[in-house]
Design a protein around this motif. Structure first.
Motif, mmCIF file in Angstrom:
data_model
loop_
_atom_site.group_PDB
_atom_site.id
_atom_site.type_symbol
_atom_site.label_atom_id
_atom_site.label_comp_id
_atom_site.label_asym_id
_atom_site.label_seq_id
_atom_site.Cartn_x
_atom_site.Cartn_y
_atom_site.Cartn_z
ATOM 1 N N THR A 165 2.007 8.429 -2.689
ATOM 2 C CA THR A 165 1.573 7.770 -3.688
ATOM 3 C C THR A 165 2.297 6.550 -4.341
ATOM 4 N N ALA A 166 1.748 5.525 -4.501
ATOM 5 C CA ALA A 166 2.787 4.279 -4.964
ATOM 6 C C ALA A 166 1.840 3.137 -4.971
ATOM 7 N N LEU A 167 2.419 2.021 -5.747
ATOM 8 C CA LEU A 167 1.781 0.713 -5.617
ATOM 9 C C LEU A 167 2.331 0.134 -4.523
ATOM 10 N N TYR A 168 1.404 -0.507 -3.299
ATOM 11 C CA TYR A 168 1.641 -0.979 -2.258
ATOM 12 C C TYR A 168 1.545 -2.443 -2.218
ATOM 13 N N TYR A 169 2.615 -3.351 -1.825
ATOM 14 C CA TYR A 169 2.594 -4.629 -1.974
ATOM 15 C C TYR A 169 2.606 -5.251 -0.691
ATOM 16 N N CYS A 170 2.022 -6.200 -0.524
ATOM 17 C CA CYS A 170 2.097 -7.378 0.765
ATOM 18 C C CYS A 170 3.343 -8.231 0.653
ATOM 19 N N ASN A 171 4.021 -8.683 1.571
ATOM 20 C CA ASN A 171 5.118 -9.530 1.425
ATOM 21 C C ASN A 171 5.431 -10.341 2.466
ATOM 22 N N VAL A 172 5.903 -11.575 2.031
ATOM 23 C CA VAL A 172 6.010 -12.579 3.046
ATOM 24 C C VAL A 172 7.446 -13.296 2.500
ATOM 25 N N ARG A 173 8.288 -13.794 3.321
ATOM 26 C CA ARG A 173 9.596 -14.434 3.110
ATOM 27 C C ARG A 173 9.333 -15.902 3.746
ATOM 28 N N VAL A 174 9.352 -16.715 2.969
ATOM 29 C CA VAL A 174 9.372 -18.212 3.383
ATOM 30 C C VAL A 174 10.711 -18.735 2.944
ATOM 31 N N GLY A 175 11.706 -19.037 3.882
ATOM 32 C CA GLY A 175 12.856 -19.657 3.466
ATOM 33 C C GLY A 175 13.501 -18.758 2.795
ATOM 34 N N SER A 176 14.077 -18.964 1.702
ATOM 35 C CA SER A 176 14.963 -18.320 0.760
ATOM 36 C C SER A 176 13.961 -17.377 -0.331
ATOM 37 N N MET A 177 12.533 -17.769 -0.281
ATOM 38 C CA MET A 177 11.705 -17.286 -1.279
ATOM 39 C C MET A 177 10.875 -16.112 -0.823
ATOM 40 N N ASN A 178 10.760 -14.952 -1.632
ATOM 41 C CA ASN A 178 10.273 -13.828 -1.390
ATOM 42 C C ASN A 178 8.706 -13.933 -2.037
ATOM 43 N N TYR A 179 7.715 -13.773 -1.437
ATOM 44 C CA TYR A 179 6.333 -13.815 -2.250
ATOM 45 C C TYR A 179 5.857 -12.572 -2.193
ATOM 46 N N TRP A 180 5.138 -11.900 -3.121
ATOM 47 C CA TRP A 180 4.347 -10.785 -3.334
ATOM 48 C C TRP A 180 3.132 -10.869 -3.780
ATOM 49 N N GLY A 181 2.189 -9.776 -3.670
ATOM 50 C CA GLY A 181 1.125 -9.847 -4.056
ATOM 51 C C GLY A 181 1.147 -8.856 -5.246
ATOM 52 N N LYS A 182 -0.186 -8.514 -6.102
ATOM 53 C CA LYS A 182 -0.044 -7.798 -7.155
ATOM 54 C C LYS A 182 -0.006 -6.490 -6.873
ATOM 55 N N GLY A 183 -0.411 -5.771 -5.404
ATOM 56 C CA GLY A 183 -0.240 -4.546 -5.241
ATOM 57 C C GLY A 183 -1.716 -3.952 -5.184
ATOM 58 N N THR A 184 -1.778 -2.741 -4.526
ATOM 59 C CA THR A 184 -2.944 -2.125 -4.692
ATOM 60 C C THR A 184 -2.603 -0.730 -4.640
ATOM 61 N N LEU A 185 -3.056 0.227 -5.600
ATOM 62 C CA LEU A 185 -2.586 1.386 -5.842
ATOM 63 C C LEU A 185 -3.116 2.473 -4.899
ATOM 64 N N VAL A 186 -2.402 3.077 -4.159
ATOM 65 C CA VAL A 186 -2.684 4.351 -3.255
ATOM 66 C C VAL A 186 -2.104 5.596 -4.041
ATOM 67 N N THR A 187 -3.185 6.556 -4.520
ATOM 68 C CA THR A 187 -3.044 8.069 -4.951
ATOM 69 C C THR A 187 -3.537 9.091 -4.150
ATOM 70 N N VAL A 188 -2.499 9.998 -3.826
ATOM 71 C CA VAL A 188 -2.600 11.070 -2.775
ATOM 72 C C VAL A 188 -2.623 12.218 -3.635
ATOM 73 N N SER A 189 -3.759 12.896 -3.676
ATOM 74 C CA SER A 189 -3.922 14.005 -4.683
ATOM 75 C C SER A 189 -5.078 14.911 -4.456
ATOM 76 N N SER A 190 -5.193 16.069 -4.481
ATOM 77 C CA SER A 190 -6.126 17.068 -4.230
ATOM 78 C C SER A 190 -6.519 17.333 -5.960
#
Length: 115
Positions: free
Chosen positions: A90-115
């Protein structure tokens, strides 16, 4: 302008599966290492998996054997197939790319694992 947009998160029961997607724009997608990271409540962001331009992959130990990262260079998309999900995934999952010295992130998508 680099943009990363994640999708595919949701609520799933333990043992279930989810497939996350990340649509990238503003970069020459095929030449960069792409990654998935996650951040659980109260914890630091951590690497889940990366895939290089060659297709070579790297996984965090807890993801090995359960998660599969893949990329479609023609569509500029990154995916993460997650199987045998556990409550600790369970967490917020982010996509990432590093371009040169810059790290770029998306806003994330929430995954919840629960019964």
């Amino acid at each position: 302008q680099v943009q990363l947009v994640e999708s595919g998160g949701g609520l799933v029961q333990p043992g279930g599966s989810l497939r996350l997607s990340c649509a990238a724009s503003g970069i020459i997608f095929r030449i960069y290492v792409m990654g998935w990271y996650r951040q659980a409540p109260g914890k630091q962001r951590e690497l889940v998996a990366t895939v290089a331009s060659t297709g070579s992959t790297n996984y965090q130990d807890s993801a090995k054997g359960r998660f599969t990262i893949s990329r479609d260079n023609a569509k500029s998309t990154l995916e993460l197939q997650m199987n045998s999900l556990k409550p600790e995934d369970t967490a917020l999952y982010y996509c990432n790319v590093r371009v040169g010295s810059m790290n770029y992130w998306g806003k994330g998508t929430l995954v919840t694992v629960s019964s």
